[in-house]
Design a protein around this motif. Structure first.
Motif, mmCIF file in Angstrom:
data_model
loop_
_atom_site.group_PDB
_atom_site.id
_atom_site.type_symbol
_atom_site.label_atom_id
_atom_site.label_comp_id
_atom_site.label_asym_id
_atom_site.label_seq_id
_atom_site.Cartn_x
_atom_site.Cartn_y
_atom_site.Cartn_z
ATOM 1 N N MET A 35 0.818 -1.212 0.000
ATOM 2 C CA MET A 35 0.000 0.000 0.000
ATOM 3 C C MET A 35 0.855 1.268 0.000
ATOM 4 S SD MET A 35 -3.402 -0.335 0.125
ATOM 5 C CE MET A 35 -4.037 0.996 1.151
ATOM 6 N N SER A 36 2.045 1.214 0.580
ATOM 7 C CA SER A 36 2.820 2.432 0.826
ATOM 8 C C SER A 36 3.814 2.723 -0.301
ATOM 9 C CB SER A 36 3.590 2.297 2.144
ATOM 10 O OG SER A 36 2.705 2.125 3.223
ATOM 11 N N TRP A 130 7.229 0.604 7.332
ATOM 12 C CA TRP A 130 5.840 1.034 7.424
ATOM 13 C C TRP A 130 5.795 2.530 7.697
ATOM 14 C CZ3 TRP A 130 2.922 -3.126 10.799
ATOM 15 C CH2 TRP A 130 2.949 -4.363 10.119
ATOM 16 N N ASN A 131 4.791 3.189 7.133
ATOM 17 C CA ASN A 131 4.703 4.648 7.225
ATOM 18 C C ASN A 131 4.582 5.159 8.651
ATOM 19 O OD1 ASN A 131 4.851 5.153 4.483
ATOM 20 N ND2 ASN A 131 2.668 4.904 4.175
ATOM 21 N N LEU A 180 -2.044 5.549 10.309
ATOM 22 C CA LEU A 180 -2.423 5.160 8.943
ATOM 23 C C LEU A 180 -2.755 3.665 8.938
ATOM 24 C CD1 LEU A 180 0.409 7.056 7.046
ATOM 25 C CD2 LEU A 180 -1.996 7.708 7.104
ATOM 26 N N GLU A 182 -4.977 1.748 7.515
ATOM 27 C CA GLU A 182 -5.247 1.059 6.250
ATOM 28 C C GLU A 182 -3.947 0.754 5.512
ATOM 29 O OE1 GLU A 182 -6.570 3.971 7.082
ATOM 30 O OE2 GLU A 182 -8.721 3.584 7.376
ATOM 31 N N PHE A 183 -3.013 1.689 5.544
ATOM 32 C CA PHE A 183 -1.727 1.460 4.892
ATOM 33 C C PHE A 183 -0.946 0.364 5.613
ATOM 34 C CE2 PHE A 183 -2.781 5.440 2.981
ATOM 35 C CZ PHE A 183 -2.074 5.506 1.790
ATOM 36 N N ASP A 187 0.230 -3.146 3.941
ATOM 37 C CA ASP A 187 1.632 -3.552 3.864
ATOM 38 C C ASP A 187 1.871 -4.872 4.586
ATOM 39 O OD1 ASP A 187 2.150 -1.224 2.466
ATOM 40 O OD2 ASP A 187 2.843 -0.120 4.219
#
Length: 319
Positions: A35-36, A130-131, A180, A182-183, A187
């Motif tokens: 996703m990221s 991860w973000n 975040l 959902e992100f 991931d």
């Protein structure tokens, strides 16, 4: 170690290429499904296949230093749970520096054992940035924190799947601690999918060529990795070399490197004590940096496995 039967070199080469392909396919899955943007564009990831004991067998593309995190995470998982207690369908997650090599909490490792005929034969693992994993600052990379608890959620090599089923409570804890969610969830599932892709490839290799040929090919990879490392080591200048570097806060970090025909020793003892700042490094992280240096000096190619680092010794303060 039991003596493995001699396998013809062509079959060995095919199996070894298949193991390299498994790690590369993991990377492709991450690139296409994450996703990221930091994963699918920046490629801030690493993928690898380990043997049943956690020794690195093959690695995919991504950030070179990330590869050194994966085997250390698997070592820690095996240490915590015991290889005899790990089951087909289990999967584990860690982002804690004390539980497998990562350098900050954004780098999350997902590792799953691979079973064939009821026996663990390999591990497939990936690490991705991860973000956001919580903490004081959006993005979880604050520069003014004084302890790790301020940096975000810590996952100390916990079980993520059991018997092939997700442990929903662990997923919920991860999601609720991210800005975040959902992100992060996307991931996470991307890394799970990458491990399952490698699992398919490894099982196919064993079904096609047999377990003995498979294990023999891995051992041959380790032998070749060590051979190449030692050949590169012999070409390096011999002696003891010291480097010092002053940091922004005035502290001086130093290392002493001793090179002989047989060993490459990095002594990191005597460096400043742990500080109330976000740049402390656990032993695993220090070893990874030394592995990257050693590989670049002795055999700067894409070929890397556990055997590649057998001549390397890293000395740190105990504890």
């Amino acid at each position: 170690m039991a003596t493995l039967p001699v396998v013809d070199p062509i079959t060995t080469s095919v199996i070894q290429s298949g193991l390299v392909a498994a790690a590369d396919e993991m990377f492709a899955v991450l690139k296409k499904t994450a996703m990221s943007p930091i994963i699918y564009e920046v490629l801030d990831v690493g993928t690898g296949v380990m043997d049943r004991h956690g020794h690195l067998v093959s690695s995919g593309a991504g950030i070179p230093s990330f590869i050194g995190m994966l085997d250390k995470a698997v070592y820690r998982i095996i240490e915590l749970y015991g290889l005899d207690n790990i089951r087909d369908g289990d999967c584990y997650i860690t982002n804690d520096p004390a539980y497998g090599g990562v350098t900050h909490l954004n780098d999350v490792i997902v590792a799953q054992p691979v079973f064939a005929d009821g026996i663990c034969v390999a591990w497939a693992a990936s690490v991705g940035h991860w973000n956001d994993v919580g903490g004081k600052t959006p993005g979880s990379m604050a520069v003014d924190v004084t302890e790790v608890f301020q940096e975000g959620l810590r996952l100390p090599a916990v079980k993520l799947f059991e018997n092939g089923q997700p442990i929903r409570s662990v997923f919920d804890i991860i999601m609720v601690n991210s800005r975040l969610p959902e992100f992060v969830e996307g991931d996470l599932w991307s890394q799970v999918a990458a491990g399952r892709k490698a699992e398919q490839r490894i099982k196919q290799l064993i079904e096609t060529y047999g377990a003995d040929a498979y294990h023999g090919a891995i051992e041959a990879l380790f032998v070749e990795g060590e051979r190449r490392a030692r050949a590169g080591l012999k070409a390096l200048p011999k002696g003891t070399f010291t480097v010092e570097e002053e940091q922004d806060d005035g502290a001086v970090w130093h290392a002493t490197v001793t090179i002989t025909d047989e060993t490459f020793t990095v002594d990191l003892r005597g460096n400043p004590e742990q500080r109330a700042a976000p740049y402390n490094t656990a032993r695993d992280g220090a070893v990874i940096v030394c592995q990257t240096l050693f590989k670049g000096l002795t055999d700067p190619t894409l070929f890397a496995n556990s055997g590649s680092f057998r001549p390397l010794e890293v000395i740190t303060e105990p504890g």
